[in-house]
Design a protein around this motif. Structure first.
Motif, short mmCIF file in Angstrom:
data_model
loop_
_atom_site.label_atom_id
_atom_site.label_comp_id
_atom_site.label_asym_id
_atom_site.label_seq_id
_atom_site.Cartn_x
_atom_site.Cartn_y
_atom_site.Cartn_z
N MET A 1 -22.60 -10.83 -3.41
CA MET A 1 -21.27 -10.47 -2.97
C MET A 1 -20.93 -9.08 -3.50
N LEU A 2 -19.69 -8.71 -3.42
CA LEU A 2 -19.28 -7.36 -3.78
C LEU A 2 -19.16 -7.19 -5.29
N ASP A 3 -19.41 -5.97 -5.75
CA ASP A 3 -19.27 -5.71 -7.18
C ASP A 3 -17.79 -5.56 -7.54
N VAL A 4 -17.50 -5.55 -8.83
CA VAL A 4 -16.13 -5.55 -9.33
C VAL A 4 -15.35 -4.32 -8.86
N LYS A 5 -15.98 -3.16 -8.94
CA LYS A 5 -15.29 -1.92 -8.55
C LYS A 5 -14.91 -1.94 -7.07
N THR A 6 -15.81 -2.36 -6.23
CA THR A 6 -15.56 -2.42 -4.80
C THR A 6 -14.44 -3.42 -4.50
N LEU A 7 -14.47 -4.56 -5.18
CA LEU A 7 -13.42 -5.56 -4.99
C LEU A 7 -12.06 -5.04 -5.42
N THR A 20 -1.68 4.61 2.97
CA THR A 20 -2.99 5.25 2.78
C THR A 20 -3.01 5.88 1.40
N PHE A 21 -4.19 5.91 0.79
CA PHE A 21 -4.34 6.44 -0.56
C PHE A 21 -5.58 7.31 -0.64
N SER A 22 -5.46 8.38 -1.39
CA SER A 22 -6.63 9.19 -1.70
C SER A 22 -7.30 8.57 -2.91
N SER A 23 -8.51 9.00 -3.20
CA SER A 23 -9.20 8.48 -4.39
C SER A 23 -8.41 8.86 -5.65
N TYR A 24 -7.80 10.04 -5.64
CA TYR A 24 -7.00 10.48 -6.79
C TYR A 24 -5.80 9.55 -6.99
N GLN A 25 -5.11 9.19 -5.90
CA GLN A 25 -3.96 8.30 -6.00
C GLN A 25 -4.37 6.92 -6.50
N MET A 26 -5.51 6.44 -6.03
CA MET A 26 -5.98 5.14 -6.50
C MET A 26 -6.32 5.18 -7.98
N GLU A 27 -6.96 6.26 -8.41
CA GLU A 27 -7.29 6.43 -9.83
C GLU A 27 -6.02 6.41 -10.67
N LYS A 28 -4.96 7.08 -10.19
CA LYS A 28 -3.70 7.10 -10.92
C LYS A 28 -3.08 5.71 -11.02
N CYS A 29 -3.40 4.85 -10.08
CA CYS A 29 -2.89 3.47 -10.09
C CYS A 29 -3.82 2.54 -10.86
N GLY A 30 -4.85 3.08 -11.49
CA GLY A 30 -5.76 2.28 -12.29
C GLY A 30 -6.91 1.66 -11.53
N VAL A 31 -7.16 2.13 -10.32
CA VAL A 31 -8.25 1.61 -9.50
C VAL A 31 -9.41 2.60 -9.54
N PRO A 32 -10.58 2.18 -10.03
CA PRO A 32 -11.72 3.10 -10.13
C PRO A 32 -12.30 3.40 -8.74
N ALA A 33 -11.81 4.46 -8.11
CA ALA A 33 -12.17 4.76 -6.72
C ALA A 33 -13.01 6.03 -6.65
N ASP A 34 -14.30 5.90 -6.89
CA ASP A 34 -15.17 7.07 -6.79
C ASP A 34 -15.61 7.26 -5.34
#
Length: 121
Positions: A1-7, A20-34
């Motif tokens: 199944m999916l890994d933790v980061k993807t989930l 909609t969110f950019s990777s930067y906005q997700m990072e600011k919300c605590g979501v590891p979005a590389d």
């Protein structure tokens, strides 16, 4: 199944389906979005990707993108939830089986003790 980061990314986007969110906005919300994970999600049709009109265009990396969950991502989250529920049921069934074995052993021991006690009378 999916890994933790993807989930985490999919769950975050699913909590905000109309945004909609950019990777930067997700990072600011605590979501590891590389970028690698977001590209993978896009290529596997789990998120929609749009070029950020206000974003910076790097001549080497290309434009900034914004992301939004789509039907494929929601479907994958349901599949993941079903998988997790099935795993949990299997764990509970295993625990019940172990408990049944323990009780069977205790019952057998009590029966043996009762037979010995009756024989000694």
């Amino acid at each position: 199944m999916l890994d933790v980061k993807t989930l985490k990314i999919l769950r975050f986007l699913n909590e905000h389906p109309d945004e909609t969110f950019s990777s930067y906005q997700m990072e600011k919300c605590g979501v590891p979005a590389d970028g690698e994970t977001l590209d993978w999600l896009y290529k596997h049709d789990m998120v929609s990707r749009y070029q950020d009109e206000d974003g910076y265009v790097d001549p080497y990396d290309g434009p900034d993108y914004i992301y939004q969950i789509n039907a494929g991502g929601r479907s994958e989250l349901r599949r993941q939830q079903h998988f997790e529920e099935t795993e949990e049921r299997a764990k509970r069934a295993e625990i019940r089986a172990q408990n049944a074995e323990i009780w069977a052993g205790i019952s057998l021991a009590v029966s043996i003790i009762a037979i010995i006690a009756a024989w000694l009378k």
